[in-house]
Design a protein around this motif. Sequence first.
Motif, PDB file in Angstrom:
ATOM      1  N   THR A  84      -7.255   1.908   4.990  1.00 36.14           N
ATOM      2  CA  THR A  84      -5.827   1.765   5.248  1.00 36.14           C
ATOM      3  C   THR A  84      -5.156   3.129   5.222  1.00 36.14           C
ATOM      4  O   THR A  84      -5.428   3.955   4.334  1.00 36.14           O
ATOM      5  CB  THR A  84      -5.170   0.851   4.197  1.00 36.14           C
TER       6      THR A  84
ATOM      7  N   SER B  45       0.848  -1.190   0.000  1.00 36.27           N
ATOM      8  CA  SER B  45       0.000   0.000   0.000  1.00 36.27           C
ATOM      9  C   SER B  45       0.881   1.236   0.000  1.00 36.27           C
ATOM     10  O   SER B  45       2.042   1.200   0.445  1.00 36.27           O
ATOM     11  CB  SER B  45      -0.921   0.012   1.221  1.00 36.27           C
TER      12      SER B  45
ATOM     13  N   ALA C  39      -3.560   0.165  -3.073  1.00 36.22           N
ATOM     14  CA  ALA C  39      -3.124  -0.975  -2.265  1.00 36.22           C
ATOM     15  C   ALA C  39      -3.478  -2.259  -3.002  1.00 36.22           C
ATOM     16  O   ALA C  39      -4.408  -2.300  -3.808  1.00 36.22           O
ATOM     17  CB  ALA C  39      -3.790  -0.952  -0.892  1.00 36.22           C
TER      18      ALA C  39
ATOM     19  N   SER D  86      -8.231  -6.607  -1.169  1.00 39.28           N
ATOM     20  CA  SER D  86      -8.365  -5.457  -2.066  1.00 39.28           C
ATOM     21  C   SER D  86      -8.819  -5.826  -3.473  1.00 39.28           C
ATOM     22  O   SER D  86      -8.877  -4.962  -4.344  1.00 39.28           O
ATOM     23  CB  SER D  86      -7.022  -4.724  -2.154  1.00 39.28           C
TER      24      SER D  86
ATOM     25  N   SER E 128      -3.810   4.838   1.945  1.00 37.87           N
ATOM     26  CA  SER E 128      -4.312   4.199   0.727  1.00 37.87           C
ATOM     27  C   SER E 128      -5.822   4.263   0.592  1.00 37.87           C
ATOM     28  O   SER E 128      -6.367   3.855  -0.432  1.00 37.87           O
ATOM     29  CB  SER E 128      -3.867   2.732   0.696  1.00 37.87           C
TER      30      SER E 128
END
Length: 699
Positions: free
Chosen positions: A410, A62, A444, A432, A413
């Motif tokens: 995240t 990421s 990511a 993802s 990201s």
Amino acid sequence: MKKTIVTSLLVLGTLSAKAQSYVGFLTDNYSGVNSLIANPANITDSRFKTDINIVGASTFFSNDYYGLKLGDVITSDFDFDTDGKKYPKDSNNFFGNADVLGPAFMFNLTPTSSLAIFTRGRVGYNVNKINGNTFESLSNGFDENDDLMIDEEDVYLTANAWAEIGVTYAQVLMNKDQHFLKGGISLKYLQGMGNAYASGKNITIDYDADGTPLPGGQTTGSIASVGEVNYGHSDNIDDNFEDFEVEIVDGATGFGVDLGAVYEWRPDYASYASTDGSNSFQHLNKYKLKFALSISDIGSINYKNGTQNTYDITATVNEDDFDNEDNLEDILNNLYTQTSVDAIEKFALPTALHFNVDYSLNNRFYLNLNTDFSLRSNSKVNTNRVPTMVSFTPRFESKWFSFYMPVSLTQGSGAQWGAGFRAGPLYIGSGSVMTLLLSDNSKAADVYAGLKIPVYQGKPKDRDGDGIVNRKDDCPDEFGPIENNGCPWPDTDGDKVTDKDDKCPEEAGEVLNDGCPLVDSDGDDVLDEDDKCPNEPGAAENQGCPWPDTDGDGVLDKNDQCPNEMGTVANNGCPEAAEVTEEVQKQLNDYAKTILFNSGKASIKAESTSVLVDIMSILKEYPEAKFTVEGHTDSVGSKTTNQKLSESRAISVKDFLIEKGIDSSRLTAVGHGEDKPIASNMYKDGRAQNRRVEINLVK
């Protein structure tokens, strides 16, 4: 020169940081030995007798600099440099990892404790606080006439590869009604397999495309730089920072620790408790809500033979000299001033805090919330760190199949959407994949897959449903209590009272009499168990006892209206009332005639009180007798007036006697006016005799 700078920075940029593994899969209660990665307490009270991981691998990347759509990469002639979206900032960060769980297995030591042994290979890398505008400038392909200003300030880059051999122990700490708690610890021996790191302080680079004159009127670029560069590496990395070979490094060892605890709220705990305790229902999830807290990767690796070099790059060099050097290390050694050579810094594991909440909608569908938070600073030398991540994962879960779709946020990201499944021995997924397929700006990417040999907890067999498993039930096909080893109690005399409760086990009796026949010793039709006088005949109404006659007058207390005073049967046990004689009657009237009233009124004169007291004493001697208080007047005045006056005076005497204690039911009052004279009204003495009150017995 530009290519060298771009290559150096991009190579370092791809060495990203250790991050999360097996996103989504580790929320599964059937992730088995893999679950110790998230929390070492998970392995006890699990759904497994044993679980053997053959191999599993997870990789994660990421960043907050570069975004793309996976479909474009696959289906078109995609150019990473020109087709991707870039988000340069003064401080960009890159995170990533590769995590291989090798042969590992877990097993139960006791019903409340478990042990696991595991092997693991990991590569962690990160770039923290690098200037993304530098990347943008260097990757745009400017020509040799362009000047360039690089303002990097502070930057930190770390890459490390290592292997782990670990043992995990977990123990149930509390199992009380609806509250359940377990804890676990993993101890890890760490073997370093390569380490490289670099940092820069206050770095600026000013490139002037024609700043250095050459013979013959030619020019070349000049590079004016300021700052300090520090880098270190293990001894398996030679002179080129770009060479990173993963291999066992002598003298590179360390130790790590993971700690964890899991609390489960079990409101239906009573449904998961067998009669004899032989069935702990370990094949089932028993919680409605679960909280898990863990700290992973406490520890470090010491690369004893590694070196750390520090350079002062405050200088101006020309581009030709820069391009003539083979690699970054040669550039630093030959063109700048080395200020120190030291032992390598210890590599610090990516210590992180993990908090997990799991809610059971029913025994198949769950909602999970997980947070990973780095406990390592992003400005510490030779340290890996995880990005902060919050994941929400709905999942379907069963013994042989699970499916999950994590949605994660995240650090740097943004949001990611993934999917994964477990089917028996196979697990595969990505946190993802949906974002990569649907979004044109994914920052990511991760994927994981693996194989294992699960041996699940079986459902204990209890054919008769008495809460005692067949293997411990002496009568597995007949319902029976634990006290009799699962067999029904016998009833020798067939009276429906089992022998263990039957006080007369060989003689048929009554349930209410503890299995014994009912007895009536005194023959009064009241059974001994209910007879308070079992050896003396009595009445059922008196609980089997004879009625008493307290005063001995031949009238039983239950019928005796005077139970403590001897009387006669004819008078219901009370003494016969005394008879009012003519003498007593005369005495009463002699007293009554002396009662004086205020003239023309019904109020009694005070001097008559003693007479009235004497009358009361006589009346009390005859409590059963009833009397009439009669008022009389002379003929003076109207007949109507005399009638009212006589009535009022009779009532006054009656009220006085009642007030002083004579029962009102015994007295009546009547007025006769002038109708019943006892003397002539022609004379004064006669009229005085006629003004009188009489008290007469009612016969």
